[in-house]
Design an enzyme around this catalytic site. Structure first.
Site, PDB file in Angstrom:
ATOM      1  N   THR A   1      51.819  70.363   8.500  1.00 45.94           N
ATOM      2  CA  THR A   1      51.502  70.003   9.885  1.00 45.94           C
ATOM      3  C   THR A   1      50.503  71.008  10.447  1.00 45.94           C
ATOM      4  O   THR A   1      50.143  71.991   9.788  1.00 45.94           O
ATOM      5  CB  THR A   1      52.764  70.060  10.768  1.00 45.94           C
ATOM      6  OG1 THR A   1      53.196  71.431  10.792  1.00 45.94           O
ATOM      7  CG2 THR A   1      53.879  69.179  10.249  1.00 45.94           C
TER       8      THR A   1
ATOM      9  N   ASN B   1      62.726  69.452  18.845  1.00 41.42           N
ATOM     10  CA  ASN B   1      61.709  69.659  17.809  1.00 41.42           C
ATOM     11  C   ASN B   1      60.507  70.480  18.277  1.00 41.42           C
ATOM     12  O   ASN B   1      59.906  71.198  17.478  1.00 41.42           O
ATOM     13  CB  ASN B   1      61.244  68.287  17.292  1.00 41.42           C
ATOM     14  CG  ASN B   1      60.013  68.390  16.424  1.00 41.42           C
ATOM     15  OD1 ASN B   1      60.091  68.815  15.271  1.00 41.42           O
ATOM     16  ND2 ASN B   1      58.853  68.046  16.981  1.00 41.42           N
TER      17      ASN B   1
ATOM     18  N   LYS C   1      64.131  81.293  17.002  1.00 38.53           N
ATOM     19  CA  LYS C   1      64.848  80.350  16.126  1.00 38.53           C
ATOM     20  C   LYS C   1      66.269  80.856  15.826  1.00 38.53           C
ATOM     21  O   LYS C   1      67.206  80.052  15.749  1.00 38.53           O
ATOM     22  CB  LYS C   1      64.071  80.115  14.828  1.00 38.53           C
ATOM     23  CG  LYS C   1      62.753  79.352  15.017  1.00 38.53           C
ATOM     24  CD  LYS C   1      62.955  77.930  15.510  1.00 38.53           C
ATOM     25  CE  LYS C   1      61.670  77.114  15.478  1.00 38.53           C
ATOM     26  NZ  LYS C   1      61.812  75.752  16.028  1.00 38.53           N
TER      27      LYS C   1
ATOM     28  N   TYR D   1      59.001  84.344  16.824  1.00 40.98           N
ATOM     29  CA  TYR D   1      59.489  83.093  16.219  1.00 40.98           C
ATOM     30  C   TYR D   1      60.864  83.300  15.575  1.00 40.98           C
ATOM     31  O   TYR D   1      61.778  82.489  15.753  1.00 40.98           O
ATOM     32  CB  TYR D   1      58.455  82.638  15.195  1.00 40.98           C
ATOM     33  CG  TYR D   1      58.660  81.250  14.619  1.00 40.98           C
ATOM     34  CD1 TYR D   1      58.369  80.111  15.362  1.00 40.98           C
ATOM     35  CD2 TYR D   1      59.106  81.087  13.306  1.00 40.98           C
ATOM     36  CE1 TYR D   1      58.537  78.846  14.816  1.00 40.98           C
ATOM     37  CE2 TYR D   1      59.277  79.829  12.757  1.00 40.98           C
ATOM     38  CZ  TYR D   1      58.984  78.704  13.518  1.00 40.98           C
ATOM     39  OH  TYR D   1      59.155  77.448  12.967  1.00 40.98           O
TER      40      TYR D   1
HETATM   41  N1  LIG Z   1      55.695  72.891   9.719  1.00 39.31           N
HETATM   42  C1  LIG Z   1      56.585  73.679   9.115  1.00 39.31           C
HETATM   43  O1  LIG Z   1      56.411  74.094   7.963  1.00 39.31           O
HETATM   44  C2  LIG Z   1      57.845  74.080   9.847  1.00 39.31           C
HETATM   45  C3  LIG Z   1      58.761  74.884   9.164  1.00 39.31           C
HETATM   46  C4  LIG Z   1      59.929  75.267   9.811  1.00 39.31           C
HETATM   47  C5  LIG Z   1      60.169  74.824  11.101  1.00 39.31           C
HETATM   48  N2  LIG Z   1      59.257  74.029  11.736  1.00 39.31           N
HETATM   49  C6  LIG Z   1      59.578  73.584  13.101  1.00 39.31           C
HETATM   50  O2  LIG Z   1      59.396  72.185  13.179  1.00 39.31           O
HETATM   51  C7  LIG Z   1      59.107  71.804  14.527  1.00 39.31           C
HETATM   52  C8  LIG Z   1      57.899  70.893  14.542  1.00 39.31           C
HETATM   53  O3  LIG Z   1      56.782  71.647  14.093  1.00 39.31           O
HETATM   54  P1  LIG Z   1      55.472  70.998  13.439  1.00 39.31           P
HETATM   55  O4  LIG Z   1      55.286  71.679  12.146  1.00 39.31           O
HETATM   56  O5  LIG Z   1      55.533  69.503  13.498  1.00 39.31           O
HETATM   57  O6  LIG Z   1      54.385  71.586  14.454  1.00 39.31           O
HETATM   58  P2  LIG Z   1      53.132  70.920  15.197  1.00 39.31           P
HETATM   59  O7  LIG Z   1      52.441  69.971  14.308  1.00 39.31           O
HETATM   60  O8  LIG Z   1      52.391  72.082  15.764  1.00 39.31           O
HETATM   61  O9  LIG Z   1      53.810  70.065  16.372  1.00 39.31           O
HETATM   62  C9  LIG Z   1      54.435  70.722  17.444  1.00 39.31           C
HETATM   63  C10 LIG Z   1      54.838  69.689  18.475  1.00 39.31           C
HETATM   64  O10 LIG Z   1      55.388  70.410  19.588  1.00 39.31           O
HETATM   65  C11 LIG Z   1      54.676  70.028  20.758  1.00 39.31           C
HETATM   66  N3  LIG Z   1      54.529  71.137  21.690  1.00 39.31           N
HETATM   67  C12 LIG Z   1      54.010  72.363  21.457  1.00 39.31           C
HETATM   68  N4  LIG Z   1      53.946  73.054  22.607  1.00 39.31           N
HETATM   69  C13 LIG Z   1      54.433  72.234  23.589  1.00 39.31           C
HETATM   70  C14 LIG Z   1      54.619  72.362  24.989  1.00 39.31           C
HETATM   71  N5  LIG Z   1      54.290  73.491  25.654  1.00 39.31           N
HETATM   72  N6  LIG Z   1      55.123  71.318  25.679  1.00 39.31           N
HETATM   73  C15 LIG Z   1      55.443  70.163  25.038  1.00 39.31           C
HETATM   74  N7  LIG Z   1      55.319  69.984  23.712  1.00 39.31           N
HETATM   75  C16 LIG Z   1      54.807  71.014  23.002  1.00 39.31           C
HETATM   76  C17 LIG Z   1      53.285  69.602  20.275  1.00 39.31           C
HETATM   77  O11 LIG Z   1      52.702  68.681  21.202  1.00 39.31           O
HETATM   78  P3  LIG Z   1      51.551  69.047  22.260  1.00 39.31           P
HETATM   79  O12 LIG Z   1      50.693  70.113  21.675  1.00 39.31           O
HETATM   80  O13 LIG Z   1      50.876  67.714  22.451  1.00 39.31           O
HETATM   81  O14 LIG Z   1      52.267  69.504  23.487  1.00 39.31           O
HETATM   82  C18 LIG Z   1      53.654  68.886  18.977  1.00 39.31           C
HETATM   83  O15 LIG Z   1      54.003  67.557  19.246  1.00 39.31           O
HETATM   84  C19 LIG Z   1      58.920  73.125  15.289  1.00 39.31           C
HETATM   85  O16 LIG Z   1      60.102  73.432  15.996  1.00 39.31           O
HETATM   86  C20 LIG Z   1      58.691  74.145  14.186  1.00 39.31           C
HETATM   87  O17 LIG Z   1      59.073  75.447  14.588  1.00 39.31           O
HETATM   88  C21 LIG Z   1      58.094  73.657  11.154  1.00 39.31           C
END
Ligand SMILES: NC(=O)c1ccc[n+]([C@@H]2O[C@H](COP(=O)([O-])OP(=O)(O)OC[C@H]3O[C@@H](n4cnc5c(N)ncnc54)[C@H](OP(=O)(O)O)[C@@H]3O)[C@@H](O)[C@H]2O)c1
Length: 249
Positions: A186, A83, A154, A150
């Protein structure tokens, strides 16, 4: 006991998935750079095995997952949710630089590949069924201006999942899906809205119109998907399409 391993679980979608898994009584090993999600009750905290780790270091990420899995029973199965992710750099291709691309690819592609390698290695001898859910994006399957890093990472994850399934063979002991989770409210969406780029208006509008899924609803949908009997029948998928499709199809 099915062991769940989740990357990037300090906030957003990952934190919501971990909260739900713990509420259901599962053992969860999870990592991010920041602290574990807050507000867990005592029983949930006892079942959460948290590691603060920069998953942008793929070798450290692999070592973490090997240790996390080896230390815990997983006789009934093991589930890996890839994730953790980042969006930046958001730039025209002509402006890309090696350092930001390197950091992006390490976190969004190399680390999930090596975490999967470690997960398969650590679970190999148990003969337990294994499911791997890579959190992909619609951006893997269509070009978005200024999101080339990105989109490429992906799309790479989609390709990795296809190759993994081809290698795993038809016995079903290892199944992987690369799943686009929809648009979720998020921190990543706040980043998208905050950067001047061609698609920004679309995401501002989705947010203003209340079209974003909550992390909790998205987590419930993804965990429901993980439990489908037909999990793996669509190796690259989109939750917005899958939701209307009967299980097994
Ligand atoms: N939100 C959307 O609309 C959306 C849409 C399509 C896909 N996604 C995908 O869904 C997934 C979750 O995204 P989200 O929206 O929940 O984003 P988010 O709120 O930014 O959360 C990202 C998570 O990844 C962790 N992370 C980031 N960099 C890191 C690192 N260097 N080492 C360890 N952990 C790391 C962050 O924790 P720390 O910062 O504490 O490390 C956080 O827990 C991602 O793969 C994203 O590409 C999201």
């Amino acid at each position: 006991m099915t062991l769940h391993v989740v990357t990037g679980a300090s906030r957003g979608l990952g934190a919501a998935m971990v909260r739900q898994l713990l509420r259901e009584g599962h053992e969860v090993a999870a990592a991010a750079r920041g602290p574990a999600p807050e507000g867990l009750d005592e029983a949930s905290s006892a079942r959460l095995h948290w590691t603060s780790l920069d998953l942008g270091d793929p070798e450290a990420a692999r070592r973490w997952v090997v240790q996390a899995v080896a230390a815990r029973p997983h006789a009934d199965g093991a589930v890996l949710v890839l994730n953790a992710g980042m969006l930046e750099p958001v730039l025209p291709v002509a402006s890309l630089d090696a350092a930001s691309l390197d950091a992006h690819m390490r976190l969004n592609l190399l680390s999930p590949m090596l975490v999967t390698a470690g997960f398969l290695q650590a679970t190999a001898s148990s003969g337990t069924p294994r499911r791997i859910l890579a959190v992909s994006s619609g951006a893997a399957r269509r070009g978005i201006p200024h999101w080339s890093a990105y989109c490429a990472a992906k799309a790479g994850l989609d390709g990795f999942v296809r190759a993994l399934n081809a290698e795993s063979g038809p016995d079903g002991s290892v199944r992987a899906v690369s799943l686009a989770p929809g648009v979720i409210d998020t921190a990543m969406q706040a980043v998208i809205r905050g950067i001047e780029a061609p698609q920004r208006e679309r995401f501002l509008r989705l947010h203003a119109d209340g079209q974003l899924a909550t992390p909790e609803d998205a987590a419930a949908a993804l965990l429901g998907y993980l439990r489908r009997n037909g999990f793996g029948s669509h190796e690259t998928d989109d939750i917005r399409i899958a939701i209307g499709r009967p299980d097994q199809e």
